[in-house]
Scaffold this active site. Structure first.
Site, PDB file in Angstrom:
ATOM      1  N   ASP A  15     -24.772  -9.443 -10.685  1.00  0.00           N
ATOM      2  CA  ASP A  15     -25.601  -8.299 -10.326  1.00  0.00           C
ATOM      3  C   ASP A  15     -25.821  -8.292  -8.814  1.00  0.00           C
ATOM      4  O   ASP A  15     -26.280  -9.277  -8.240  1.00  0.00           O
ATOM      5  CB  ASP A  15     -26.947  -8.394 -11.052  1.00  0.00           C
ATOM      6  CG  ASP A  15     -27.775  -7.135 -10.916  1.00  0.00           C
ATOM      7  OD1 ASP A  15     -28.258  -6.884  -9.805  1.00  0.00           O
ATOM      8  OD2 ASP A  15     -27.961  -6.415 -11.903  1.00  0.00           O
ATOM      9  N   ASP A 113     -23.329  -1.660  -9.612  1.00  0.00           N
ATOM     10  CA  ASP A 113     -23.745  -2.925  -9.029  1.00  0.00           C
ATOM     11  C   ASP A 113     -23.717  -4.100  -9.997  1.00  0.00           C
ATOM     12  O   ASP A 113     -24.338  -5.134  -9.726  1.00  0.00           O
ATOM     13  CB  ASP A 113     -25.160  -2.784  -8.464  1.00  0.00           C
ATOM     14  CG  ASP A 113     -26.162  -2.323  -9.513  1.00  0.00           C
ATOM     15  OD1 ASP A 113     -25.731  -1.909 -10.609  1.00  0.00           O
ATOM     16  OD2 ASP A 113     -27.375  -2.374  -9.233  1.00  0.00           O
ATOM     17  N   GLU A 114     -22.998  -3.970 -11.104  1.00  0.00           N
ATOM     18  CA  GLU A 114     -22.992  -5.093 -12.037  1.00  0.00           C
ATOM     19  C   GLU A 114     -21.720  -5.139 -12.863  1.00  0.00           C
ATOM     20  O   GLU A 114     -21.085  -4.118 -13.128  1.00  0.00           O
ATOM     21  CB  GLU A 114     -24.216  -5.051 -12.951  1.00  0.00           C
ATOM     22  CG  GLU A 114     -24.386  -3.762 -13.714  1.00  0.00           C
ATOM     23  CD  GLU A 114     -25.668  -3.725 -14.532  1.00  0.00           C
ATOM     24  OE1 GLU A 114     -26.121  -4.794 -15.005  1.00  0.00           O
ATOM     25  OE2 GLU A 114     -26.216  -2.635 -14.726  1.00  0.00           O
TER      26      GLU A 114
END
Length: 355
Positions: A15, A113-114
């Site tokens: 993350d 974002d992950e």
């Protein structure tokens, strides 16, 4: 390629920490250590715009994602307010995912974002914690972005581990069968990843408020209350179980949509029509740029009272012709009875999937 039968020694959830803020700081080092709030056009006095991302300095005084920008401004008027820069975030995300794929492990991207990364069971010599450390360092060295890594044996538990990793000095956390119940047992059922507010409320109404209580609940009762799919899933999830597959095939969206909340409610039919035309053309440009084709249109309307409805219709044939799609959108829009001013409008195009 989907690998449903592949066994993993560990599944990691990577993350990117305070992603939008970190991308902005990468481009402007003067923002490091300064309270930064990203959202809307960057104007904190603009109505009906919300915080997308806040730096930890802002979070420490209560600013949170989803909060109205005006509320954030009241809490922290001296913060730096920045507009959303989708192009920069898209580019930064692609860079990081390329770094992860270069490691040679299966990677499943689940957002800007992950991503999940699977360490095959055959690689017994790989220490997951050391690998997580090297992943974080490579992302920082190559892309200039901080990250946190949660480690477990399934995706749900790895995702939850990342929440603890963000508070850990090393930004790495392992959540497994050994420490699952000691850490999660007294936490609320809403802390389980994929358990939403409605399910949480229903569980609470049944007298089930903690993860430990849910794990101890009779599975038959859960199935009777929630149905076989969700009932079994809640039973598995509360005991630390979850999905053990890592889907490496790129995600292909089945639809695209565009939504606008207006600074001032719309009430005149002509201005409502113009807003739909504008949204439709912007959305269609995105679809055409991806070489996709639409087969259904949909319109969402939210009134000043927050009453929200969506209506749709199938096109005569798949197309990207604006002269077909725009009239279809307007036809769907005109099915609504506008007895109150309009706060929000949205358009959606359902897309033909590649073979």
């Amino acid at each position: 390629m989907t690998e449903p039968l592949r066994r993993y020694r560990a599944i990691m959830h990577v993350d990117l920490d305070q992603f939008q803020v970190s991308v902005e700081r990468r481009g402007n080092p003067d923002l490091v250590g300064v309270p930064v709030i990203v959202g809307g056009t960057g104007d904190p006095t603009e109505p009906r715009k919300v915080v997308t991302c806040a730096s930890y300095e802002a979070r420490d005084v209560g600013v949170r994602a989803g909060m109205p920008l005006r509320s954030a401004f009241r809490k922290m008027p001296d913060a730096v307010y920045l507009p959303l820069d989708h192009a920069s975030y898209d580019a930064a995300s692609a860079e990081v995912m390329n770094t992860l794929r270069s490691l040679g492990y299966p990677v499943e991207v689940i957002g800007w974002d992950e991503a999940f990364l699977g360490v095959p069971a055959a690689e017994a010599g790989v220490d997951p914690i050391e690998l997580a450390q090297s992943i974080r360092q490579r992302i920082l060295d190559e892309r200039g972005l901080p990250s946190a890594v949660g480690i477990s044996d399934n995706k749900q538990r790895a995702k939850m581990a990342t929440g603890f990793a963000k508070r850990d000095p090393e930004h790495i956390f392992v959540l497994n069968s050994t420490n699952w119940m000691p850490i999660m047992g007294e936490r609320g059922v809403g802390d389980l990843w994929s358990v939403g507010p409605k399910t949480t409320a229903k569980l609470n109404a049944l007298g089930i408020s903690t993860v430990e209580q849910l794990a101890s609940e009779d599975r038959g009762r859960l199935i009777a209350e929630f149905g076989p799919h969700l009932g079994n899933w809640l039973n598995l999830l509360s005991r630390g179980g979850g999905d053990i597959t890592v889907e490496t095939e790129p995600y292909i969206p089945r639809s695209h949509s565009k939504v606008e909340t207006f600074p001032k409610d719309l009430s005149e039919p002509a201005e409502i029509d113009d807003a739909i035309r504008k949204l439709t053309r912007e959305l269609l440009a995105q679809v055409v740029s991806e070489e996709r084709v639409a087969f259904r249109v949909a319109v969402t309307v939210r009134t000043m009272t927050f009453y929200t409805r969506t209506k749709s219709r199938k096109l005569p044939a798949p197309t990207t012709d604006i002269d077909v799609i725009e009239p279809a959108m307007l036809e769907v829009l005109h099915k609504f009875e506008f007895d109150r001013p309009i706060r929000l409008l949205g358009v959606r195009l359902d897309l033909v999937m590649p073979e």
